[in-house]
Design a protein around this motif. Structure first.
Motif, mmCIF file in Angstrom:
data_model
loop_
_atom_site.group_PDB
_atom_site.id
_atom_site.type_symbol
_atom_site.label_atom_id
_atom_site.label_comp_id
_atom_site.label_asym_id
_atom_site.label_seq_id
_atom_site.Cartn_x
_atom_site.Cartn_y
_atom_site.Cartn_z
ATOM 1 N N GLY A 159 4.132 4.286 8.007
ATOM 2 C CA GLY A 159 2.605 3.940 7.638
ATOM 3 C C GLY A 159 2.648 2.268 8.031
ATOM 4 O O GLY A 159 3.352 1.792 8.688
ATOM 5 N N SER A 160 1.487 1.683 7.881
ATOM 6 C CA SER A 160 1.349 0.447 7.912
ATOM 7 C C SER A 160 0.152 -0.203 7.126
ATOM 8 O O SER A 160 -0.400 0.422 6.469
ATOM 9 C CB SER A 160 1.025 -0.206 9.234
ATOM 10 O OG SER A 160 -0.296 0.448 9.459
ATOM 11 N N LEU A 193 -3.182 1.531 5.838
ATOM 12 C CA LEU A 193 -2.949 2.003 4.395
ATOM 13 C C LEU A 193 -1.934 2.693 3.971
ATOM 14 O O LEU A 193 -1.100 2.335 3.142
ATOM 15 C CB LEU A 193 -4.299 2.554 3.845
ATOM 16 C CG LEU A 193 -5.268 1.706 2.838
ATOM 17 C CD1 LEU A 193 -6.272 2.972 2.521
ATOM 18 C CD2 LEU A 193 -4.450 1.145 1.987
ATOM 19 N N THR A 203 0.900 -1.208 0.046
ATOM 20 C CA THR A 203 0.035 -0.139 -0.228
ATOM 21 C C THR A 203 0.865 1.351 -0.104
ATOM 22 O O THR A 203 0.285 2.423 -0.437
ATOM 23 C CB THR A 203 -1.044 -0.059 1.169
ATOM 24 O OG1 THR A 203 -0.368 -0.047 2.381
ATOM 25 C CG2 THR A 203 -2.155 -1.151 0.929
HETATM 26 O O1 3SK Z 1 6.084 2.560 6.772
HETATM 27 C C1 3SK Z 1 5.635 1.466 6.239
HETATM 28 O O2 3SK Z 1 6.124 0.524 6.355
HETATM 29 C C2 3SK Z 1 4.390 1.510 5.174
HETATM 30 C C3 3SK Z 1 3.439 0.487 5.117
HETATM 31 C C4 3SK Z 1 2.576 0.536 4.454
HETATM 32 C C5 3SK Z 1 2.253 1.589 3.819
HETATM 33 C C6 3SK Z 1 2.849 2.770 3.732
HETATM 34 C C7 3SK Z 1 4.264 2.819 4.651
HETATM 35 C C8 3SK Z 1 4.975 4.019 4.744
#
Ligand code: 3SK
Length: 505
Positions: free
Chosen positions: A307-308, A312, A214
């Motif tokens: 993010g995660s 999203l 994402t």
């Molecule tokens: O920080 C992350 O690993 C991440 C994960 C999903 C979407 C966006 C980001 C920056």
């Protein structure tokens, strides 16, 4: 957002009306361009093929497998237009991994880049049809779309209808499937992108993350389309190739991981980055030294972010004068962030604990008990250990679980262990993260071989190749250490922390 909302209507139909059918939307490395109008026609044709030829109805799930290219974007939009649900898959996954995702998500159809058809067919078996994309075959999506008019009335979905199923590696080796609504798709564009990047229609986005992650989907599709900008889509590239292609395409906003920025500097090619307006670094921890090295070599002040997949996209970041190198930044407008102790109590400034987030996006796992661990009292508990200072700046400390973040990829240690143990010469194994200057961390496997088998560089190479044949190659252990036995507690439980400690001594 209104209660009835189809994200594709906003991202392409309304974008055509707002920014003009002729404005450039998608750029390819060979210099070809697809305008907003052309992308709309192609997405409509895909939606027609899905509904008319394959009987896709709202709520059906359609799995997509392709590298970052214009067809993947058209398919992604076409699925949403049809009111169906996109299931993203990383292009590098092997048949067994796709089979697992298919078991969890129940797709009605798989659209696969023609180069990935062998694994796609193996995974689908007789359970669902597979259509190739990008070949000259008469049954290929390219030929099928050519028979369609290109006009389609988007399905009237609710803002809270599921639009996207995004898999993420679980720490137990079983992937978790995150669910996102139509409104979620727009939410990160209207928070992180709007407030931190402030894109305009003149911007050209570029970057390395796959659209199946994402991070890539937001940075390379949703954000550019939401602001009428264009986006350069590159299939697998090295950091240097990415820098060169972005430079040649006139990119103004780059999305990649700290590892790639370090690699570009190491190759002495920093000048390729100088024309950028903004350079975003996420996917793994950005050390202050890397931030400073990029600043010294290019004048650019990297925008760090975390993010995660569950939320999203980025929820902590900072830009411009608000940047404090070494910290990730502050909660993005629209999000709240805090630090929790193990009991779920909020901690004060300078106390180390679990990063927790509340905002317009949030974790909803598909049918998964692990939901209870991720969401607690309304807080999304991300699995990262952070500390917050009195001014609300967050500084990364470590991963809270045994997920290995290497060059921006999340790799579940148990998945690698499961692959290694399938090799006949491996008696037992434990996989941990080894800190690495270039990649943030690398996958390090401690291996006990079966009796009589010698551990040497040739055997290590054999095991690495074996892992690459079983799971996505980027997950292979770059470091293999042969040991006589693994540390265990009295009840026989493996003590991964002892191995981690051994690596940093
Ligand atoms: O920080 C992350 O690993 C991440 C994960 C999903 C979407 C966006 C980001 C920056």
């Amino acid at each position: 957002y209104p209660t009835r909302l189809n994200a594709a209507t906003v991202l392409i139909d309304e974008a055509v009306a707002k920014f003009g059918a002729d404005s450039p939307a998608l750029l390819a490395p060979d210099g070809t361009r697809q305008s907003y109008g052309e992308l709309l026609t192609r997405a409509n044709q895909v939606a027609q093929v899905l509904t008319e030829d394959f009987g896709i109805i709202p709520g059906n799930r359609v799995m997509l497998r392709a590298p970052n290219n214009a067809w993947l974007v058209a398919c992604w939009l076409g699925v949403l237009k049809a009111g169906a649900v996109v299931v993203t898959t990383m292009p590098a996954l092997r048949a067994a991994e796709i089979t697992k995702l298919a078991e969890l998500t129940g797709p009605s159809l798989l659209l696969s880049d023609h180069r990935f058809m062998d694994d796609a067919r193996l995974a689908a078996g007789t359970n669902f049809p597979v259509v190739s994309v990008g070949s000259s075959d008469a049954a290929d999506l390219v030929a099928l779309t050519a028979t369609k008019s290109g006009s389609f009335t988007n399905v009237d979905t609710a803002a809270d209808d599921v639009a996207l199923l995004g898999p993420t590696s679980g720490t137990t080796g079983v992937p978790k499937i995150t669910m996102h609504f139509h409104r979620d798709i727009l939410a990160n564009a209207d928070t992180f992108a709007k407030h931190i990047l402030a894109p305009t229609a003149d911007d050209v986005f570029a970057g390395s993350p796959p659209l199946a992650f994402t991070f890539g989907l937001g940075g390379l599709v949703v954000f550019p389309l939401r602001f009428g900008a264009s986006t350069l889509l590159t299939e697998r590239t090295t950091p240097l190739e990415l820098a060169q292609l972005s430079h040649d395409a006139g990119a103004t906003i780059l999305f990649t991981a700290p590892t790639a920025y370090r690699a570009i500097l190491k190759e002495g090619q920093a000048e390729l980055l100088r024309p950028l307006r903004l350079a975003v670094s996420a996917g793994e921890h950005l050390p202050a030294a890397t931030w400073q090295a990029v600043k010294d070599a290019t004048g650019l002040e990297l925008i760090d972010g975390i993010g995660s997949t569950e939320l999203l996209h980025v929820f902590i970041s900072a830009a411009g004068d608000a940047i404090r190198p070494g910290t990730t930044g502050k909660a993005v407008p629209g999000y709240r962030a805090t630090i929790l102790d193990m009991e779920g109590n909020e901690l004060g400034p300078d106390e180390v604990g679990r990063l927790a987030i509340i905002g317009p996006t949030g974790c909803r796992y598909l049918d998964d008990e692990r939901q209870h661990a991720y969401v607690s009292n309304g807080w999304n508990v991300t699995g990262d250990t952070f500390v917050m200072d009195a001014e609300g700046y967050f500084t990364y400390q470590a991963r809270s679980d045994n997920m290995i973040v290497s060059s921006g990829y999340n790799i579940g240690a148990p998945e690698v262990e499961e692959a290694l143990i399938q090799h006949p010469d491996v008696l037992e194994t434990a996989v941990v993260a080894r800190p690495d200057e270039q990649r943030g961390s690398v996958v390090c496997a401690f291996v006990v071989l079966t009796e009589g088998i010698e551990g040497n560089p040739a055997k290590a190479k054999e095991l690495q190749d074996f892992v690459k044949s079983v799971i996505a190659p980027y997950k292979y252990p770059r470091d293999i250490r042969f040991v006589e036995e693994l540390p265990r507690n009295p009840s026989g439980k493996l003590q991964h922390f002892k191995l981690r400690d051994a690596l940093v001594q």
